[in-house]
Design an enzyme around this catalytic site. Structure first.
Site, PDB file in Angstrom:
ATOM      1  N   TYR A   1       0.829  -1.203   0.000  1.00 16.69           N
ATOM      2  CA  TYR A   1       0.000   0.000   0.000  1.00 16.69           C
ATOM      3  C   TYR A   1       0.870   1.261   0.000  1.00 16.69           C
ATOM      4  O   TYR A   1       1.374   1.694   1.035  1.00 16.69           O
ATOM      5  CB  TYR A   1      -0.936   0.021   1.206  1.00 16.69           C
ATOM      6  CG  TYR A   1      -1.866  -1.164   1.306  1.00 16.69           C
ATOM      7  CD1 TYR A   1      -2.213  -1.922   0.183  1.00 16.69           C
ATOM      8  CD2 TYR A   1      -2.411  -1.534   2.531  1.00 16.69           C
ATOM      9  CE1 TYR A   1      -3.069  -3.010   0.283  1.00 16.69           C
ATOM     10  CE2 TYR A   1      -3.269  -2.618   2.637  1.00 16.69           C
ATOM     11  CZ  TYR A   1      -3.592  -3.352   1.506  1.00 16.69           C
ATOM     12  OH  TYR A   1      -4.434  -4.429   1.622  1.00 16.69           O
TER      13      TYR A   1
ATOM     14  N   HIS B   1      -0.094 -12.367   1.703  1.00 16.16           N
ATOM     15  CA  HIS B   1      -0.854 -11.430   0.872  1.00 16.16           C
ATOM     16  C   HIS B   1      -0.912 -11.876  -0.591  1.00 16.16           C
ATOM     17  O   HIS B   1       0.109 -11.957  -1.257  1.00 16.16           O
ATOM     18  CB  HIS B   1      -0.193 -10.050   0.969  1.00 16.16           C
ATOM     19  CG  HIS B   1      -1.046  -8.918   0.505  1.00 16.16           C
ATOM     20  ND1 HIS B   1      -0.544  -7.642   0.331  1.00 16.16           N
ATOM     21  CD2 HIS B   1      -2.358  -8.853   0.185  1.00 16.16           C
ATOM     22  CE1 HIS B   1      -1.525  -6.842  -0.069  1.00 16.16           C
ATOM     23  NE2 HIS B   1      -2.640  -7.568  -0.172  1.00 16.16           N
TER      24      HIS B   1
END
Length: 308
Positions: free
Chosen positions: A47, A130
């Site tokens: 992110y 992830h």
């Protein structure tokens, strides 16, 4: 089961997802989340090439560490680049680094060490593997055992997996002792594909489910049929279905986003709903919706649309 608040803050937006935010705006969003009772914060190196981790760490550093749960992710290492140009993966930031897939044991340990440095905190509560969609063998053979070892050593409290699909999550639940999963977009008003197999499996195995993407990238975030569905324009058929859902909500004095936030938590496997929010106003608006009462009869009427 993971002991977390019913709602959490997804921190991709404060990593400049799609549009840039000032540090002050990002900090205000996190502060508003705290003020409205949110104590679960989810971030990732992905992110904003670490920007989200730096911002959430700075915002939480002065908070009592025992009073919040922090999750971050492994699977993408950040490797320095020349810094020219802009990031090409949806974040409005300079391309200071490139992301390199790495689900190896060494990669996992390096990722968590670097995350702690960016966060400026002394611990991470939940480490999520992830998006291992195309890396199953390495993720289950190296990443998970490395995280399980860190859990046994007390370095992290919980191990999990976060994905936008449910079949591989079900495989992880069957074949490992993960504590939690983050399920994005697959248990919502529009997509309940995880309901038949994954969610009952999680209940059976005592695995907590954190629901993310409950607005399906935006189409359920407003009551006026704006936004995309899973990040692409919605089909006419889907728009018609959303229109019918909105009409039923109106008949019960409820809005689509209000129903979208409440729906996942009706399932006993779901422990929390994580919302990506980019401003203090957005946090307060969503948490006000989450606190609003919903007539029980609404759910039966909405289910009729699902079975049409």
């Amino acid at each position: 089961m993971l002991d977390v608040t019913r709602y959490g803050l997804g921190c991709a937006p404060i990593g400049n997802l799609f549009t840039a935010l000032t540090d002050e705006t990002a900090r205000a969003a996190v502060d508003a989340a705290w003020e409205t009772g949110i104590r679960l914060y989810d971030t990732a190196p992905h992110y904003g090439l670490g920007l989200s981790e730096r911002r959430i760490g700075e915002a939480l550093r002065h908070r009592p560490r025992s009073e919040f749960t922090l999750s971050t992710k492994v699977g993408r290492l950040l490797v320095p680049a020349d810094g020219t140009g802009r990031d090409d993966q949806g974040f409005d930031i300079p391309a200071t680094h490139t992301r390199v897939w790495d689900f190896s044991a060494d990669g996992v340990r390096r990722s968590l060490t670097e995350s702690l440095e960016r966060l400026g905190l002394d611990s991470i509560d939940v480490a999520l593997i992830h998006d291992p969609d195309h890396h199953w063998k390495e993720a289950i053979g190296e990443a998970f055992p490395a995280l399980a070892e860190l859990r046994a050593q007390g370095v992290i409290k919980s191990v999990g997996v976060g994905m936008n699909q449910w079949p591989m999550l079900a495989d992880f639940v069957r074949e490992t002792d993960v504590d939690t999963i983050m399920l994005a977009g697959r248990y919502t008003l529009l997509d309940q594909s995880a309901a038949a197999e994954l969610l009952p499996l999680c209940l059976e195995r005592g695995v907590s489910v954190v629901a993310a993407g409950v607005f399906n990238s935006g189409i359920l975030a407003t009551h006026d049929l704006k936004g995309t569905y899973n990040y692409v324009p919605a089909s006419p058929e889907l728009l018609d279905r959303v229109r019918r859902l909105a009409h039923i909500c109106e008949e019960h004095g409820v809005t689509l986003p209000q129903a979208a936030l409440a729906f996942p938590l009706r399932h006993p496997a779901i422990s929390s709903v994580v919302m990506g929010m980019r401003s203090a106003d957005e946090v307060r608006q969503n948490m006000a919706l989450a606190a609003s009462s919903i007539p029980e009869a609404l759910w039966d009427d909405l289910a009729e649309v699902e079975h049409d």
